[in-house]
Design an enzyme around this catalytic site. Structure first.
Site, PDB file in Angstrom:
ATOM      1  CG  ASP A   9      -1.713   1.178   1.459  1.00 27.21           C
ATOM      2  OD1 ASP A   9      -2.429   1.537   0.522  1.00 27.21           O
ATOM      3  OD2 ASP A   9      -1.654   1.780   2.550  1.00 27.21           O
ATOM      4  CG  LEU A  10       1.693   5.700  -1.786  1.00 23.04           C
ATOM      5  CD1 LEU A  10       3.160   5.394  -2.038  1.00 23.04           C
ATOM      6  CD2 LEU A  10       1.128   6.509  -2.966  1.00 23.04           C
ATOM      7  CG  ASP A  11      -1.752   7.687   3.253  1.00 20.94           C
ATOM      8  OD1 ASP A  11      -0.809   8.108   3.932  1.00 20.94           O
ATOM      9  OD2 ASP A  11      -2.947   7.944   3.513  1.00 20.94           O
ATOM     10  CB  THR A  17       0.440  11.041   1.747  1.00 23.75           C
ATOM     11  OG1 THR A  17       0.187   9.648   1.573  1.00 23.75           O
ATOM     12  CG2 THR A  17       1.653  11.417   0.910  1.00 23.75           C
ATOM     13  CE  LYS A  45      -4.087   7.434   9.281  1.00 23.06           C
ATOM     14  NZ  LYS A  45      -3.240   7.039  10.413  1.00 23.06           N
ATOM     15  N   GLY A  46      -7.129   4.868   3.640  1.00 26.19           N
ATOM     16  CA  GLY A  46      -7.398   3.785   2.694  1.00 26.19           C
ATOM     17  C   GLY A  46      -8.715   3.935   1.947  1.00 26.19           C
ATOM     18  NE  ARG A  49      -8.832  12.665  -5.070  1.00 29.48           N
ATOM     19  CZ  ARG A  49      -8.290  12.877  -6.260  1.00 29.48           C
ATOM     20  NH1 ARG A  49      -8.812  13.774  -7.063  1.00 29.48           N
ATOM     21  NH2 ARG A  49      -7.215  12.209  -6.655  1.00 29.48           N
ATOM     22  CB  SER A 114      -2.035   3.086  -3.600  1.00 33.97           C
ATOM     23  OG  SER A 114      -2.555   4.318  -3.169  1.00 33.97           O
ATOM     24  CB  ALA A 115      -7.372   3.813  -2.210  1.00 32.57           C
ATOM     25  CB  SER A 116      -3.536   7.472  -3.740  1.00 29.49           C
ATOM     26  OG  SER A 116      -3.244   8.755  -4.251  1.00 29.49           O
ATOM     27  CG  ASN A 118      -3.133  12.580  -6.307  1.00 27.12           C
ATOM     28  OD1 ASN A 118      -3.197  13.145  -7.404  1.00 27.12           O
ATOM     29  ND2 ASN A 118      -4.020  12.789  -5.355  1.00 27.12           N
ATOM     30  CE  LYS A 145      -6.003  -0.568  -0.847  1.00 28.85           C
ATOM     31  NZ  LYS A 145      -4.863   0.194  -0.300  1.00 28.85           N
ATOM     32  CD  GLU A 169      -3.772  -1.554   2.968  1.00 29.22           C
ATOM     33  OE1 GLU A 169      -3.863  -0.752   3.909  1.00 29.22           O
ATOM     34  OE2 GLU A 169      -4.098  -1.253   1.815  1.00 29.22           O
ATOM     35  CG  ASP A 170      -1.949   2.550   6.381  1.00 28.17           C
ATOM     36  OD1 ASP A 170      -2.248   2.190   5.217  1.00 28.17           O
ATOM     37  OD2 ASP A 170      -2.291   3.649   6.848  1.00 28.17           O
TER      38      ASP A 170
HETATM   39  P1  B16 Z   1      -6.309  10.428  -3.573  1.00 29.69           P
HETATM   40  P2  B16 Z   1      -3.601   4.331   0.218  1.00 29.69           P
HETATM   41  C1  B16 Z   1      -5.369   6.340   0.186  1.00 29.69           C
HETATM   42  O1  B16 Z   1      -4.065   5.861  -0.052  1.00 29.69           O
HETATM   43  C2  B16 Z   1      -5.380   7.210   1.432  1.00 29.69           C
HETATM   44  O2  B16 Z   1      -5.083   6.424   2.570  1.00 29.69           O
HETATM   45  C3  B16 Z   1      -6.748   7.839   1.604  1.00 29.69           C
HETATM   46  O3  B16 Z   1      -6.757   8.669   2.746  1.00 29.69           O
HETATM   47  C4  B16 Z   1      -7.109   8.643   0.350  1.00 29.69           C
HETATM   48  O4  B16 Z   1      -8.391   9.218   0.441  1.00 29.69           O
HETATM   49  C5  B16 Z   1      -7.022   7.704  -0.870  1.00 29.69           C
HETATM   50  O5  B16 Z   1      -5.720   7.133  -0.944  1.00 29.69           O
HETATM   51  C6  B16 Z   1      -7.318   8.444  -2.158  1.00 29.69           C
HETATM   52  O6  B16 Z   1      -6.288   9.351  -2.404  1.00 29.69           O
HETATM   53  O7  B16 Z   1      -7.174  11.549  -3.148  1.00 29.69           O
HETATM   54  O8  B16 Z   1      -4.840  10.806  -3.710  1.00 29.69           O
HETATM   55  O9  B16 Z   1      -6.808   9.729  -4.831  1.00 29.69           O
HETATM   56  O10 B16 Z   1      -3.506   4.162   1.692  1.00 29.69           O
HETATM   57  O11 B16 Z   1      -4.608   3.399  -0.449  1.00 29.69           O
HETATM   58  O12 B16 Z   1      -2.250   4.286  -0.471  1.00 29.69           O
HETATM   59 MG    MG Z   2      -2.751   3.141   3.440  1.00 28.30          MG
END
Ligand code: B16
Ligand code: MG
Length: 218
Positions: A9-11, A17, A45-46, A49, A114-116, A118, A145, A169-170
């Site tokens: 996972d990333l964040d 972040t 977290k996770g 957006r 990752s869910a991000s 970015n 997730k 994963e966190d």
């Molecule tokens: P973005 P992960 C997740 O990252 C974050 O934990 C979560 O807080 C955030 O809303 C989500 O990414 C979406 O991020 O706005 O950059 O698309 O933990 O899955 O790496």
């Molecule tokens: Mg995470």
């Protein structure tokens, strides 16, 4: 013996972040006339957006039109990206680089899950983009997730069976996603919060190479 692969996972795992997400969501909440605490941010977290904005509006007891929501999603992300701009290799969480270097040396396939949306710019900022054999992020998945989609795509891209995949994963939702996929789940954070994980460590400095060898062997 089949080949093993690892998904990160990333964040909260590779970089922290979450604090940047918090600042940007708090700013939006304050603009809308309510407060948003760090404790409330734990539930974000996770989470995607779009879902995060829904949760924030629930906290503030607000309803909004789709147009307003789109505008806020964009302004929140712009602020978040301005924080990301200041990131460097120094923002990689303690012990992560050592584990990644070890896995690369052993030719273990590794992916990001990752869910991000970015994730790629963040990995590039901290100079880790070339390290990953596959990058699966919020732009690749339709289900968040604890749905295992992100990790199943990651394993597929690595050419590894789900049962031979190990996930770091966190978040609770992320640990559940790995478990549902039939993967080995390793929680990074509080053992009580992440009690559903197969193993839990406070951070990567606690992870010994012997532990990795054991995981990769079984
Ligand atoms: P973005 P992960 C997740 O990252 C974050 O934990 C979560 O807080 C955030 O809303 C989500 O990414 C979406 O991020 O706005 O950059 O698309 O933990 O899955 O790496
Ligand atoms: Mg995470």
């Amino acid at each position: 013996m089949s080949k093993k692969g690892i998904i990160f996972d990333l964040d909260g795992v590779i970089v922290n972040t979450a604090g940047f997400h918090y600042l940007a969501w708090k700013h939006l909440a304050n603009d809308l006339g309510f407060d948003f605490t760090e404790e409330q941010n734990e539930d974000f977290k996770g989470v995607s957006r779009v879902r995060s904005l829904e949760l924030l509006l629930e906290i503030g007891g607000k309803t909004a039109t789709q147009e307003e929501k789109d505008k806020w999603l964009e302004s929140k992300n712009e602020e978040y990206l301005s924080y990301i701009d200041g990131m460097s290799e120094e923002d990689i969480l303690p012990g992560v680089k050592k584990v990644l270097d070890y896995l690369k040396k052993k030719n273990v396939p590794i992916a990001l899950g990752s869910a991000s949306k970015n994730a790629v710019p963040i990995l590039k900022r901290v100079n880790l983009y070339p390290v990953f054999d596959a990058t699966v992020d919020g732009t690749d998945v339709s289900k968040a997730k604890p749905d295992p989609e992100v990790f199943l795509i990651g394993a597929k891209e690595l050419g590894i069976d789900a049962a031979d995949t190990i996930v770091f994963e966190d978040s609770i939702a992320g640990v559940q996603a790995a478990n549902i996929a039939g993967m080995v789940s390793i929680g990074i954070g509080d053992a009580e919060v992440l009690h559903e994980a197969d193993y839990v460590f406070n951070d990567f400095t606690e992870i010994e190479t012997q532990f990795l060898d054991q995981l990769l062997k079984n």
